[in-house]
Structure formats: C-alpha cells, structure tokens
Design a protein around this motif. Sequence first.
Motif, PDB file in Angstrom:
ATOM      1  N   ASP A   8       8.410   6.992 -16.674  1.00 48.20           N
ATOM      2  CA  ASP A   8       7.591   7.341 -15.513  1.00 48.20           C
ATOM      3  C   ASP A   8       7.082   6.062 -14.867  1.00 48.20           C
ATOM      4  O   ASP A   8       7.745   5.025 -14.935  1.00 48.20           O
ATOM      5  CB  ASP A   8       6.443   8.266 -15.907  1.00 48.20           C
ATOM      6  N   GLY A   9       5.895   6.097 -14.262  1.00 49.77           N
ATOM      7  CA  GLY A   9       5.374   4.886 -13.642  1.00 49.77           C
ATOM      8  C   GLY A   9       4.062   5.107 -12.925  1.00 49.77           C
ATOM      9  O   GLY A   9       3.600   6.238 -12.760  1.00 49.77           O
ATOM     10  N   PHE A  10       3.476   3.983 -12.516  1.00 47.40           N
ATOM     11  CA  PHE A  10       2.207   3.955 -11.783  1.00 47.40           C
ATOM     12  C   PHE A  10       2.422   3.371 -10.398  1.00 47.40           C
ATOM     13  O   PHE A  10       3.222   2.464 -10.206  1.00 47.40           O
ATOM     14  CB  PHE A  10       1.189   3.040 -12.481  1.00 47.40           C
ATOM     15  N   MET A  11       1.645   3.849  -9.434  1.00 50.24           N
ATOM     16  CA  MET A  11       1.477   3.162  -8.159  1.00 50.24           C
ATOM     17  C   MET A  11       0.115   2.478  -8.213  1.00 50.24           C
ATOM     18  O   MET A  11      -0.886   3.075  -8.639  1.00 50.24           O
ATOM     19  CB  MET A  11       1.505   4.160  -6.997  1.00 50.24           C
ATOM     20  N   ILE A  12       0.066   1.222  -7.819  1.00 53.10           N
ATOM     21  CA  ILE A  12      -1.182   0.490  -7.763  1.00 53.10           C
ATOM     22  C   ILE A  12      -1.295  -0.147  -6.387  1.00 53.10           C
ATOM     23  O   ILE A  12      -0.405  -0.861  -5.931  1.00 53.10           O
ATOM     24  CB  ILE A  12      -1.254  -0.614  -8.839  1.00 53.10           C
ATOM     25  N   GLY A  13      -2.401   0.146  -5.693  1.00 47.80           N
ATOM     26  CA  GLY A  13      -2.594  -0.384  -4.353  1.00 47.80           C
ATOM     27  C   GLY A  13      -4.012  -0.859  -4.137  1.00 47.80           C
ATOM     28  O   GLY A  13      -4.914  -0.530  -4.914  1.00 47.80           O
ATOM     29  N   ILE A  14      -4.189  -1.611  -3.085  1.00 53.91           N
ATOM     30  CA  ILE A  14      -5.523  -2.083  -2.701  1.00 53.91           C
ATOM     31  C   ILE A  14      -5.722  -1.822  -1.210  1.00 53.91           C
ATOM     32  O   ILE A  14      -4.799  -2.036  -0.402  1.00 53.91           O
ATOM     33  CB  ILE A  14      -5.721  -3.581  -3.047  1.00 53.91           C
ATOM     34  N   VAL A  15      -6.883  -1.323  -0.881  1.00 52.30           N
ATOM     35  CA  VAL A  15      -7.201  -1.029   0.513  1.00 52.30           C
ATOM     36  C   VAL A  15      -7.557  -2.313   1.234  1.00 52.30           C
ATOM     37  O   VAL A  15      -8.351  -3.127   0.728  1.00 52.30           O
ATOM     38  CB  VAL A  15      -8.363  -0.017   0.589  1.00 52.30           C
ATOM     39  N   LYS A  16      -6.957  -2.504   2.405  1.00 52.67           N
ATOM     40  CA  LYS A  16      -7.176  -3.734   3.168  1.00 52.67           C
ATOM     41  C   LYS A  16      -8.303  -3.527   4.180  1.00 52.67           C
ATOM     42  O   LYS A  16      -8.672  -2.413   4.514  1.00 52.67           O
ATOM     43  CB  LYS A  16      -5.879  -4.133   3.876  1.00 52.67           C
ATOM     44  N   GLY A  17      -8.828  -4.634   4.683  1.00 52.24           N
ATOM     45  CA  GLY A  17      -9.907  -4.557   5.646  1.00 52.24           C
ATOM     46  C   GLY A  17      -9.452  -4.067   7.012  1.00 52.24           C
ATOM     47  O   GLY A  17      -8.277  -3.989   7.293  1.00 52.24           O
ATOM     48  N   THR A  33     -11.007  -1.542  -2.308  1.00 49.05           N
ATOM     49  CA  THR A  33     -10.884  -0.426  -3.249  1.00 49.05           C
ATOM     50  C   THR A  33      -9.476  -0.392  -3.828  1.00 49.05           C
ATOM     51  O   THR A  33      -8.486  -0.527  -3.110  1.00 49.05           O
ATOM     52  CB  THR A  33     -11.188   0.915  -2.561  1.00 49.05           C
ATOM     53  N   VAL A  34      -9.385  -0.195  -5.135  1.00 47.75           N
ATOM     54  CA  VAL A  34      -8.106  -0.074  -5.836  1.00 47.75           C
ATOM     55  C   VAL A  34      -7.773   1.417  -5.974  1.00 47.75           C
ATOM     56  O   VAL A  34      -8.618   2.214  -6.391  1.00 47.75           O
ATOM     57  CB  VAL A  34      -8.166  -0.729  -7.226  1.00 47.75           C
ATOM     58  N   ILE A  35      -6.554   1.789  -5.601  1.00 51.92           N
ATOM     59  CA  ILE A  35      -6.083   3.164  -5.741  1.00 51.92           C
ATOM     60  C   ILE A  35      -4.889   3.160  -6.684  1.00 51.92           C
ATOM     61  O   ILE A  35      -3.940   2.390  -6.506  1.00 51.92           O
ATOM     62  CB  ILE A  35      -5.698   3.775  -4.385  1.00 51.92           C
ATOM     63  N   ILE A  36      -4.943   4.015  -7.701  1.00 56.71           N
ATOM     64  CA  ILE A  36      -3.874   4.099  -8.700  1.00 56.71           C
ATOM     65  C   ILE A  36      -3.348   5.528  -8.718  1.00 56.71           C
ATOM     66  O   ILE A  36      -4.124   6.488  -8.781  1.00 56.71           O
ATOM     67  CB  ILE A  36      -4.395   3.734 -10.099  1.00 56.71           C
ATOM     68  N   GLY A  37      -2.040   5.690  -8.664  1.00 55.20           N
ATOM     69  CA  GLY A  37      -1.414   7.000  -8.778  1.00 55.20           C
ATOM     70  C   GLY A  37      -0.543   7.040 -10.014  1.00 55.20           C
ATOM     71  O   GLY A  37       0.264   6.125 -10.243  1.00 55.20           O
ATOM     72  N   ASP A  38      -0.693   8.082 -10.829  1.00 54.41           N
ATOM     73  CA  ASP A  38       0.103   8.211 -12.056  1.00 54.41           C
ATOM     74  C   ASP A  38       1.316   9.109 -11.804  1.00 54.41           C
ATOM     75  O   ASP A  38       1.336   9.905 -10.860  1.00 54.41           O
ATOM     76  CB  ASP A  38      -0.767   8.811 -13.163  1.00 54.41           C
ATOM     77  N   ASN A  39       2.315   8.951 -12.671  1.00 55.31           N
ATOM     78  CA  ASN A  39       3.519   9.804 -12.658  1.00 55.31           C
ATOM     79  C   ASN A  39       4.275   9.735 -11.337  1.00 55.31           C
ATOM     80  O   ASN A  39       4.604  10.771 -10.749  1.00 55.31           O
ATOM     81  CB  ASN A  39       3.146  11.263 -12.965  1.00 55.31           C
TER      82      ASN A  39
END
Length: 221
Positions: free
Chosen positions: A212-221, A159-165
Amino acid sequence: MKQTWEQVDEYITDLLCPNDPILDDVLTANRKADLPEIDVTANQGKLLQLLVQMKGAKRVLEIGTLGGYSTIWMARGLPADGKIITLELDSHHADVAKANIAHAGLEHMIEVRTGDALGQLAMMAEEEMEPFDLIFIDADKPNNPHYLNWALQFSRPGTVIIGDNVIREGEIINKHSTDPRIQGVRKFNEMITGNPKISATAIQTVGSKGYDGFMIGIVKG
C-alpha cells in the motif's frame, strides 16, 4: 515476498518500536471487540508520531478513528497542551476507542467525535474550528476527495496532510477499476495534482499489512 515483508516488519518493530504494553492492550481490546484488523502497523504508528513531532504539531485532526491505535501513537508525539480531534462513524468503534484512550491516560488531549465524518466536519466549520497543524485521513476511501476539501479548509500554510492506503495493492494505476475505493483514491490524488495550494508526494509501503502507501503533503501559503 509477503513472508519477507512480514519478517522485515517484525525486525524493524523489535529494533525501533520497543514493546509497549498499553499499545498491545489496545490491539487486544480491538480484536476482542471484533473491530476489523486494519490498524496501522507499529512502525507506521511510529512514523505518524515522528511526523507530528517533526512538524511541532499542537493540533491534529484524524478522520477515521477505528479503535484509537493510530490516535494514541500521534497523541504521544504532542506537547502537553496538544489536542487531537478524531472522527469515527461507528458508535461501537468509537466506544472502544474511548476506552482505549482512557487506558492510555490520554483523555485530556483526545476528543472522539462520533457520526458521519462529513457531517462532523460541517459542524466543525459551523463552530469556526481553528486550523490544524497535521491532518491524517484514514477513513472510507470513496469520500477521500471530500475529506481533502475539508482538510484544506481546516489548514493553514504549513499544515501537513497525510492520506493512508493510496496504493491499494497497486490497483491505483487501474483507471478502469469499478471499485469505488480505487476511484475515490484516484480522484483524491488527481485533486492534489491540480491544486496549487498543496505540494505532495506518495510513497509505496510493503509489510505485514501487504502492499500500500501514504500520501504526504504540505499546504503552501
């Protein structure tokens, strides 16, 4: 510098995000309804759409709908049987978003849930909601740590999780800030750093909406 950022945004948008009458109508409707002008920019909307497509997402959760501009961008990246659930606190904002979504012809794949997001997320857990492929967090920043906990609960490996600002005009480095938005984002970032279930980075952005900026992450197994 801000003038240069705005001009570059215009250049990128003109070149890579051709004029779209429906999306223009959405922004016009939002202004007429007195919604705050805090939507993502067109090139950021296109980035979200591309991330949905690159992930091959079929199920998307958005926390923070506003007028549905980013929602529509992401929905257009979904397959025909894709679905977005988007959460909006303000009933007026939600009504505007529903009208915009209908105007875009996307009611069949977008569900707007109205009310406090933490309460809505708890209800979704009671409903035993399936995990999502991509989660976009763009709501009240003091609650970002809680939204991250829920995002992880509604995730699966990949799953990809993105956080704004997440940069806040650079104020994010001010650990002594008394702004609850800054402290909420700082805790959000620190929770990611200390969590072995997610691998993430953050990127700084500049443009017509400032720094500003984004956080972009991926959930690991």
